[in-house]
Each structure stands twice: as C-alpha cells, then as structure tokens.
Design a protein around this motif. Structure first.
Motif, mmCIF file in Angstrom:
data_model
loop_
_atom_site.group_PDB
_atom_site.id
_atom_site.type_symbol
_atom_site.label_atom_id
_atom_site.label_comp_id
_atom_site.label_asym_id
_atom_site.label_seq_id
_atom_site.Cartn_x
_atom_site.Cartn_y
_atom_site.Cartn_z
ATOM 1 N N THR A 67 -25.686 18.231 -3.198
ATOM 2 C CA THR A 67 -24.428 18.897 -3.528
ATOM 3 C C THR A 67 -23.402 18.735 -2.418
ATOM 4 O O THR A 67 -22.201 18.866 -2.658
ATOM 5 C CB THR A 67 -24.661 20.392 -3.806
ATOM 6 N N GLU A 68 -23.846 18.424 -1.197
ATOM 7 C CA GLU A 68 -22.883 18.103 -0.130
ATOM 8 C C GLU A 68 -22.073 16.871 -0.509
ATOM 9 O O GLU A 68 -20.865 16.802 -0.259
ATOM 10 C CB GLU A 68 -23.603 17.854 1.200
ATOM 11 N N THR A 117 -17.798 25.177 -2.176
ATOM 12 C CA THR A 117 -18.623 24.535 -1.154
ATOM 13 C C THR A 117 -19.946 24.079 -1.788
ATOM 14 O O THR A 117 -20.243 24.399 -2.936
ATOM 15 C CB THR A 117 -18.923 25.509 -0.012
ATOM 16 N N PRO A 136 -23.009 25.193 -1.146
ATOM 17 C CA PRO A 136 -23.809 26.336 -1.627
ATOM 18 C C PRO A 136 -23.300 26.920 -2.948
ATOM 19 O O PRO A 136 -24.107 27.352 -3.777
ATOM 20 C CB PRO A 136 -23.695 27.346 -0.481
ATOM 21 N N ASP A 137 -21.976 26.944 -3.128
ATOM 22 C CA ASP A 137 -21.430 27.412 -4.405
ATOM 23 C C ASP A 137 -21.922 26.534 -5.557
ATOM 24 O O ASP A 137 -22.297 27.036 -6.626
ATOM 25 C CB ASP A 137 -19.899 27.372 -4.383
ATOM 26 N N ASP A 144 -24.619 24.660 -5.540
ATOM 27 C CA ASP A 144 -26.068 24.879 -5.701
ATOM 28 C C ASP A 144 -26.334 26.050 -6.640
ATOM 29 O O ASP A 144 -27.191 25.973 -7.538
ATOM 30 C CB ASP A 144 -26.717 25.166 -4.340
ATOM 31 N N ARG A 145 -25.616 27.153 -6.425
ATOM 32 C CA ARG A 145 -25.828 28.334 -7.255
ATOM 33 C C ARG A 145 -25.441 28.065 -8.710
ATOM 34 O O ARG A 145 -26.154 28.466 -9.642
ATOM 35 C CB ARG A 145 -25.040 29.522 -6.693
#
Length: 259
Positions: A207-208, A241, A243-244, A246-247
């Motif tokens: 996701t990065e 981002t 992490p966003d 990913d969720r």
C-alpha cells in the motif's frame, strides 16, 4: 468503517478511458478466476490490489494478450486483442513480475534487441532506446553490462524494455518487489513520471506503493471487482496514507492477504 466501494454489475464508468474491460470472465477448468470484470483505465496510474488467487495475474495476462480472452471484451482505444492482435500488442508494454535479462549484454544492446523483437523500424531503434533509457534515468548506464547493475536498476531496465515500442498502456506486475526502500522510492518516481502521459496499471501488494504512485485503485477479490475508484473514495478521507489504505483494504476483502 463499512466501505462499500463500486460493486460493478455493468460496465458504465465515468472516467474517460484508454482501456476498457467489459464483463470479462475467465476459467481454468472448473475454477472461475475472473467473473464479469469491468474496469475503465484512464491516463494515469491505477493500482491493482487483491488477495492471493483474486485474479490479478489472470487479468494482467489477458490485458497483455498472453492469455486468450474467453468471455467479454477488452480494448485499448478501440483496438482488441482478437481482431487487431498486432496493433493491440504494439499499444501494450508489459513488465512481468519475473523476467530474465542477458547479463552479458549492455543496457542499450538489450533494449535494441527488445525493440527488434517488437518490430520497431530499424531506423527508429536508437532513438527509442535513448528515449527509454532517459525515461527510467538509466541513460548514463547505456554501455554498462546488465550483470553489473543493482536490483533497482534491473527493474528500471525492465520498465525500459516495456517502453521501446512507445505503448499507450504500461502493465507493471509487482515492479518494486525485492527492492530496498531507496530503490523502491526511485522506481516510484519513474512510475509517477510515466503516468503523466500514459495509462499505467500497477499490480502490487504494497500500500506504500499505492499511496505514492496511484491516482486510482481497483481491488479484486475472488475474481470480482469489489472496488474501483480513487484513493480518497477507498479510504473515505482525502490524501490517504498507506495505513489508511490498509484499513480500507481489510474492510473490502476481510482476512485476505494483500498481494
């Protein structure tokens, strides 16, 4: 967060498209790898996400024409892999996840060979090789043997070989796999530059990478498109981002592993 996304039951999308995938289904024996997949890919970078077995490799194989289309249709600016096979292939550049390179050749020699294989006219080959090397920032390595390149440079060279026929569409399968953070950052910059003028589809499990390079994202799960839209829509917030994302991905595919 309950995220619905775009569950595509038809093929009407609002983006101005270079690539149109309409109701594409594909099976291996009794196993359905894709089911009525619809996508619209405009100029820019679209990331392709999904768990193992979601159908990402099958979709890339069909788009590259390495796999024969069974049901549905695919076109690139009106060209289809069946009716216009030669011109369709000329419109596509493809970097597979696993690709081999002849270590005894220089970068320029390898790209000239790639240009010959893609039937680029002899008079144009040196120019397209020079352009491809410049696009991936390897022009100073033209005379370097491939065996002396770093892993990141080899991946850049892989993108360069996909550019020698001046394609409208670039298909990149896990382009940053196996690279260290600095090499990944450099390759992401290359992809962002290319996506300013071309349609780029990037299959990735990072996701990065999605946050860094993509304008849009398509998520496959069990052979179906469960989301197709921009990053803000997927994450439910502006400028998301990693992490966003990913969720949001976890909400879409449950316990699937993003690959």
């Amino acid at each position: 967060m309950k995220l619905i996304g775009f569950l595509l039951t038809d093929c009407e999308k609002y983006v101005v498209s270079v690539v149109r995938v309409d109701k594409v289904s594909h099976s291996y024996g009794s196993h359905a790898a894709l089911y009525r997949v619809c996508l619209r890919l405009p100029v820019g970078a679209t990331a392709l996400l999904g768990p193992n077995g979601a159908g990402k490799s099958t979709l890339l194989g069909l788009l590259s024409s390495a796999l024969r289309l069974q049901r549905g249709s695919i076109d690139v600016d009106g060209l289809t892999p069946g009716r216009d096979s030669r011109r369709y292939r000329e419109a596509i550049g493809f970097l597979p996840q696993q690709f081999s390179v002849p270590h005894h050749l220089t970068c320029a020699e390898f790209l000239e060979l790639s240009a010959w294989w893609r039937k680029v006219a002899k008079r144009n080959r040196k120019d397209v090789v020079r352009h491809a090397l410049r696009a991936v920032e390897l022009e100073k390595r033209a005379a370097t043997k491939i065996g002396k390149l770093s892993g990141g440079m080899v991946r850049r060279l892989g993108i360069a070989q996909a550019l020698v026929n001046s394609p409208k569409v670039l298909l990149l399968d896990e382009p940053t796999v196996g690279l260290d953070p600095r090499q990944r950052a450099g390759l992401r910059d290359v992809i962002v530059d290319l996506a300013r003028s071309q349609t780029v589809l990037v299959s990735t499990h990072l996701t990065e990478d999605v946050a860094a390079v993509a304008d849009r994202v398509a998520v496959l799960d069990q052979g179906r498109v469960v989301f197709d839209g921009d990053l803000a829509e997927m994450a439910g917030k502006p400028a998301p981002t990693a992490p966003d994302l990913d969720r949001a991905y976890d909400d879409l595919v449950g316990d699937g592993e993003a690959v």
